[in-house]
Design a protein around this motif. Structure first.
Motif, PDB file in Angstrom:
ATOM      1  N   ASP A  34       0.780  -1.114  -0.115  1.00 51.70           N
ATOM      2  CA  ASP A  34      -0.100  -0.130  -0.103  1.00 51.70           C
ATOM      3  C   ASP A  34       0.954   1.389  -0.036  1.00 51.70           C
ATOM      4  O   ASP A  34       2.132   1.412   0.426  1.00 51.70           O
ATOM      5  CB  ASP A  34      -0.868  -0.003   1.078  1.00 51.70           C
ATOM      6  CG  ASP A  34      -2.006  -1.144   1.268  1.00 51.70           C
ATOM      7  OD1 ASP A  34      -2.107  -1.559   0.251  1.00 51.70           O
ATOM      8  OD2 ASP A  34      -2.310  -1.706   2.535  1.00 51.70           O
ATOM      9  N   ARG A 110      -4.459   4.782   4.048  1.00 51.63           N
ATOM     10  CA  ARG A 110      -3.647   3.625   3.563  1.00 51.63           C
ATOM     11  C   ARG A 110      -4.636   3.674   2.111  1.00 51.63           C
ATOM     12  O   ARG A 110      -5.717   3.626   1.889  1.00 51.63           O
ATOM     13  CB  ARG A 110      -3.938   2.319   4.312  1.00 51.63           C
ATOM     14  CG  ARG A 110      -3.595   1.169   3.461  1.00 51.63           C
ATOM     15  CD  ARG A 110      -3.829  -0.175   4.340  1.00 51.63           C
ATOM     16  NE  ARG A 110      -3.172  -0.228   5.755  1.00 51.63           N
ATOM     17  CZ  ARG A 110      -1.978  -0.411   6.139  1.00 51.63           C
ATOM     18  NH1 ARG A 110      -1.129  -0.793   5.163  1.00 51.63           N
ATOM     19  NH2 ARG A 110      -1.521  -0.447   7.145  1.00 51.63           N
ATOM     20  N   VAL A 111      -3.586   3.483   0.992  1.00 48.73           N
ATOM     21  CA  VAL A 111      -4.264   3.455  -0.369  1.00 48.73           C
ATOM     22  C   VAL A 111      -3.619   2.120  -1.173  1.00 48.73           C
ATOM     23  O   VAL A 111      -2.502   1.867  -1.289  1.00 48.73           O
ATOM     24  CB  VAL A 111      -3.938   4.717  -1.123  1.00 48.73           C
ATOM     25  CG1 VAL A 111      -4.480   4.410  -2.524  1.00 48.73           C
ATOM     26  CG2 VAL A 111      -4.509   5.974  -0.556  1.00 48.73           C
ATOM     27  N   GLY A 112      -4.580   1.293  -1.401  1.00 43.74           N
ATOM     28  CA  GLY A 112      -4.170   0.217  -2.289  1.00 43.74           C
ATOM     29  C   GLY A 112      -4.633   0.052  -3.592  1.00 43.74           C
ATOM     30  O   GLY A 112      -5.297   1.171  -3.969  1.00 43.74           O
ATOM     31  N   SER A 114      -6.989  -1.182  -4.783  1.00 40.37           N
ATOM     32  CA  SER A 114      -8.611  -0.672  -5.084  1.00 40.37           C
ATOM     33  C   SER A 114      -8.842   0.564  -4.537  1.00 40.37           C
ATOM     34  O   SER A 114     -10.052   0.956  -4.569  1.00 40.37           O
ATOM     35  CB  SER A 114      -9.168  -1.925  -4.539  1.00 40.37           C
ATOM     36  OG  SER A 114      -8.756  -2.170  -3.299  1.00 40.37           O
ATOM     37  N   PRO A 116      -8.452   3.763  -1.418  1.00 44.66           N
ATOM     38  CA  PRO A 116      -8.571   4.237   0.130  1.00 44.66           C
ATOM     39  C   PRO A 116      -8.936   3.144   0.898  1.00 44.66           C
ATOM     40  O   PRO A 116     -10.157   2.564   0.409  1.00 44.66           O
ATOM     41  CB  PRO A 116      -9.068   5.411   0.244  1.00 44.66           C
ATOM     42  CG  PRO A 116      -9.220   6.122  -1.044  1.00 44.66           C
ATOM     43  CD  PRO A 116      -9.360   5.103  -2.183  1.00 44.66           C
ATOM     44  N   SER A 117      -8.484   2.489   2.002  1.00 43.33           N
ATOM     45  CA  SER A 117      -8.857   1.677   2.754  1.00 43.33           C
ATOM     46  C   SER A 117      -9.202   2.066   4.029  1.00 43.33           C
ATOM     47  O   SER A 117     -10.181   1.647   4.733  1.00 43.33           O
ATOM     48  CB  SER A 117      -8.337   0.240   2.351  1.00 43.33           C
ATOM     49  OG  SER A 117      -6.999   0.354   3.093  1.00 43.33           O
ATOM     50  N   THR A 118      -8.242   2.249   4.764  1.00 43.93           N
ATOM     51  CA  THR A 118      -8.380   2.805   6.162  1.00 43.93           C
ATOM     52  C   THR A 118      -7.750   4.229   6.452  1.00 43.93           C
ATOM     53  O   THR A 118      -6.746   4.658   5.787  1.00 43.93           O
ATOM     54  CB  THR A 118      -7.630   1.549   7.198  1.00 43.93           C
ATOM     55  OG1 THR A 118      -6.269   1.594   6.763  1.00 43.93           O
ATOM     56  CG2 THR A 118      -8.438   0.344   7.048  1.00 43.93           C
ATOM     57  N   GLU A 144      -7.006  -8.244  -7.805  1.00 50.40           N
ATOM     58  CA  GLU A 144      -7.248  -7.045  -7.679  1.00 50.40           C
ATOM     59  C   GLU A 144      -7.051  -6.209  -9.109  1.00 50.40           C
ATOM     60  O   GLU A 144      -6.873  -5.034  -9.077  1.00 50.40           O
ATOM     61  CB  GLU A 144      -6.678  -6.000  -6.719  1.00 50.40           C
ATOM     62  CG  GLU A 144      -7.175  -6.540  -5.280  1.00 50.40           C
ATOM     63  CD  GLU A 144      -6.487  -5.578  -4.433  1.00 50.40           C
ATOM     64  OE1 GLU A 144      -7.335  -4.716  -3.950  1.00 50.40           O
ATOM     65  OE2 GLU A 144      -5.378  -5.584  -3.931  1.00 50.40           O
ATOM     66  N   ARG A 147      -9.390  -2.718 -10.497  1.00 46.74           N
ATOM     67  CA  ARG A 147      -9.378  -1.864  -9.387  1.00 46.74           C
ATOM     68  C   ARG A 147     -10.078  -0.548  -9.460  1.00 46.74           C
ATOM     69  O   ARG A 147     -10.150  -0.134 -10.598  1.00 46.74           O
ATOM     70  CB  ARG A 147      -7.927  -1.432  -8.739  1.00 46.74           C
ATOM     71  CG  ARG A 147      -7.048  -0.702 -10.005  1.00 46.74           C
ATOM     72  CD  ARG A 147      -5.580  -0.518  -9.649  1.00 46.74           C
ATOM     73  NE  ARG A 147      -4.960   0.293 -10.437  1.00 46.74           N
ATOM     74  CZ  ARG A 147      -4.008  -0.087 -10.875  1.00 46.74           C
ATOM     75  NH1 ARG A 147      -3.121  -1.275 -10.618  1.00 46.74           N
ATOM     76  NH2 ARG A 147      -3.494   0.864 -11.722  1.00 46.74           N
ATOM     77  N   TRP A 149      -8.950   2.281  -8.118  1.00 42.23           N
ATOM     78  CA  TRP A 149      -7.847   3.333  -8.155  1.00 42.23           C
ATOM     79  C   TRP A 149      -7.582   3.534  -9.754  1.00 42.23           C
ATOM     80  O   TRP A 149      -7.221   2.703 -10.168  1.00 42.23           O
ATOM     81  CB  TRP A 149      -6.772   3.069  -7.338  1.00 42.23           C
ATOM     82  CG  TRP A 149      -6.060   4.126  -6.959  1.00 42.23           C
ATOM     83  CD1 TRP A 149      -4.789   4.366  -7.452  1.00 42.23           C
ATOM     84  CD2 TRP A 149      -6.301   5.360  -6.021  1.00 42.23           C
ATOM     85  NE1 TRP A 149      -4.199   5.355  -6.709  1.00 42.23           N
ATOM     86  CE2 TRP A 149      -5.074   6.023  -5.907  1.00 42.23           C
ATOM     87  CE3 TRP A 149      -7.402   5.667  -5.415  1.00 42.23           C
ATOM     88  CZ2 TRP A 149      -5.150   7.356  -5.442  1.00 42.23           C
ATOM     89  CZ3 TRP A 149      -7.644   6.948  -4.925  1.00 42.23           C
ATOM     90  CH2 TRP A 149      -6.386   7.512  -4.591  1.00 42.23           C
TER      91      TRP A 149
END
Length: 153
Positions: A34, A110-112, A114, A116-118, A144, A147, A149
């Motif tokens: 991430d 936190r960006v993965g 797919s 932003p996640s948390t 993924e 995605r 993103w």
């Protein structure tokens, strides 16, 4: 004390989503880990301090946590936001359509692959144990391919 001078720091005036996508895709294996985004207050040129007391308090904790994170060859970007930018309804700090305007600093995102996640926000950014635990690498699933993103290209 002087505010932390963040490497990889930029103003949030550009295409933030494209910058984050480029960072994720530029890893040895694209989106291997991430991308962590820190949104913090900019330094007030008149006072030499950040305009946000929470950011000033969180700086030493975040700096130590990022030193550990960087030693693992992880990717992170810092955006230092002027106070006027946070208050201007015409210039919302939107990193991606997947989540709302960031309204408080400091904020870690936190960006993965797919998107932003948390998040960690304000006081959550002030304890080393909490920040380090939150930074633990999340593995990106090879499935993924579709995605949310945007691509950097």
């Amino acid at each position: 004390s002087d505010p932390v001078q963040w490497p990889n720091s930029t103003s949030p005036d550009g295409d933030i989503a494209a910058e984050i996508a480029a960072a994720g895709e530029s890893q040895a294996t694209p989106w291997e880990s991430d991308v962590i985004v820190l949104i913090s207050a900019a330094v007030n040129e008149e006072t030499g301090r950040r305009w946000c007391p929470d950011c000033t308090d969180a700086d030493p904790v975040l700096f130590e946590a990022f030193e550990q994170w960087s030693s693992l060859n992880r990717t992170w970007i810092t955006y230092e936001v002027p106070r006027a930018h946070m208050r201007d309804p015409e210039r919302p700090l939107i990193l991606h359509e997947a989540f709302e305007r960031v309204t408080r600093v400091p904020t870690l995102v936190r960006v993965g692959a797919s998107g932003p996640s948390t998040f960690l926000v304000e006081d959550e950014c002030k304890t080393l144990e909490g920040v380090v635990a939150w930074l633990e690498p999340a593995q990106v699933s090879p499935s993924e391919a579709e995605r949310a993103w945007p691509s950097a290209t």
